[in-house]
Scaffold this motif. Structure first.
Motif, short mmCIF file in Angstrom:
data_model
loop_
_atom_site.label_atom_id
_atom_site.label_comp_id
_atom_site.label_asym_id
_atom_site.label_seq_id
_atom_site.Cartn_x
_atom_site.Cartn_y
_atom_site.Cartn_z
N SER A 104 49.64 61.69 -15.17
CA SER A 104 49.16 63.07 -15.17
C SER A 104 49.91 63.87 -14.11
CB SER A 104 47.66 63.11 -14.87
OG SER A 104 46.95 62.45 -15.88
N MET A 109 48.45 70.47 -14.19
CA MET A 109 47.14 70.36 -14.81
C MET A 109 46.10 71.23 -14.10
SD MET A 109 46.88 66.39 -15.90
CE MET A 109 45.69 66.66 -17.21
N GLY A 127 49.70 63.01 -25.47
CA GLY A 127 50.90 63.15 -24.66
C GLY A 127 52.10 62.47 -25.29
N THR A 142 50.90 64.94 -20.26
CA THR A 142 49.48 65.06 -20.58
C THR A 142 48.93 66.41 -20.10
OG1 THR A 142 48.89 63.93 -18.52
CG2 THR A 142 49.11 62.57 -20.51
N HIS A 143 49.79 67.36 -19.80
CA HIS A 143 49.36 68.69 -19.37
C HIS A 143 49.62 69.71 -20.48
CE1 HIS A 143 53.59 68.31 -18.26
NE2 HIS A 143 53.67 69.62 -18.42
N HIS A 144 49.21 70.93 -20.26
CA HIS A 144 49.22 71.98 -21.28
C HIS A 144 50.60 72.48 -21.68
CE1 HIS A 144 49.32 74.04 -17.41
NE2 HIS A 144 49.98 74.99 -18.05
N PRO A 153 51.53 70.40 -26.58
CA PRO A 153 50.81 70.43 -25.31
C PRO A 153 49.92 69.19 -25.19
CG PRO A 153 49.89 72.02 -26.83
CD PRO A 153 51.09 71.42 -27.49
N GLY A 154 49.82 68.66 -24.00
CA GLY A 154 49.02 67.47 -23.79
C GLY A 154 47.71 67.79 -23.11
N TYR A 155 46.87 66.79 -23.03
CA TYR A 155 45.61 66.92 -22.32
C TYR A 155 44.99 65.55 -22.13
CZ TYR A 155 43.60 66.65 -27.04
OH TYR A 155 43.28 66.27 -28.32
N ARG A 162 37.57 68.30 -20.59
CA ARG A 162 39.00 68.39 -20.90
C ARG A 162 39.80 68.92 -19.72
NH1 ARG A 162 41.41 69.98 -26.53
NH2 ARG A 162 43.54 70.51 -25.98
N TYR A 163 40.87 68.19 -19.38
CA TYR A 163 41.82 68.60 -18.34
C TYR A 163 43.18 68.75 -18.99
CZ TYR A 163 38.11 66.78 -15.35
OH TYR A 163 36.90 66.55 -14.75
N GLN A 164 43.82 69.90 -18.70
CA GLN A 164 45.15 70.11 -19.25
C GLN A 164 45.98 70.93 -18.30
OE1 GLN A 164 44.19 71.77 -23.08
NE2 GLN A 164 44.07 73.81 -22.27
#
Length: 164
Positions: A104, A109, A127, A142-144, A153-155, A162-164
């Motif tokens: 991450s 994020m 991701g 794994t981020h937006h 985009p990941g999350y 939800r974290y992005q």
């Protein structure tokens, strides 16, 4: 002229079978663009098949979109600074006795201070799966954000948050 052309033709003929096999590998084109779309929901079976394929072929510089679900087995309690920023790491069980490292990018994020995931948490991760070797593989991006080379985009969803 004929002598200069002969080595190039020989090299092309030797590489043709490899290029043809790499073209179809996991639906990935040689240009780096993928025909392997991001699953709409968790698909651990597809991830396990992709992982097995890459373990058999070895490193290919192919990154695959993956959507996984599972239970957190372990976390790195301290964030680590790399050349691309601060990162948090944890391992998720994806079935069949397999776990995968989740990376991450904490600078990208929208999440609380690390660690925001705990051993035993249920997670959903979208991701990019990378495979550099048997011991160097994981899911990052794994981020937006997206880029020219990565369009999804990941999350990370942890116990419904939800974290992005």
């Amino acid at each position: 002229m004929t002598f200069r052309l002969l080595p190039a033709v020989a090299a092309a003929l030797l590489c043709a079978p490899f290029a043809a096999s790499a073209q179809g590998l996991f639906g990935q084109a040689l240009t780096g663009q993928t025909t392997h779309d991001m699953p709409a929901s968790c698909d651990n079976a597809r991830f396990l098949a992709d992982q097995q394929g890459l373990e058999q072929s070895g490193p290919t510089r192919i990154d695959l979109p993956e959507h996984l679900c599972g239970q957190v087995l372990a976390i790195s309690p301290k964030a680590k600074r790399t050349r691309s920023g601060w990162h948090g790491y944890f391992y998720v069980s994806v079935g069949q006795g397999v776990s995968i490292r989740i990376v991450s990018d904490l600078d990208e994020m929208n999440a609380p201070q690390w660690p925001w995931v705990n051993k035993g948490d249920q997670v959903e991760v979208q991701g990019r799966y990378y495979y550099d070797s048997l011991r160097r593989q994981g899911v990052d991006w794994t981020h937006h954000g997206t880029s020219r080379k990565w369009r999804w985009p990941g999350y990370v969803v942890v116990n419904g948050t939800r974290y992005q």
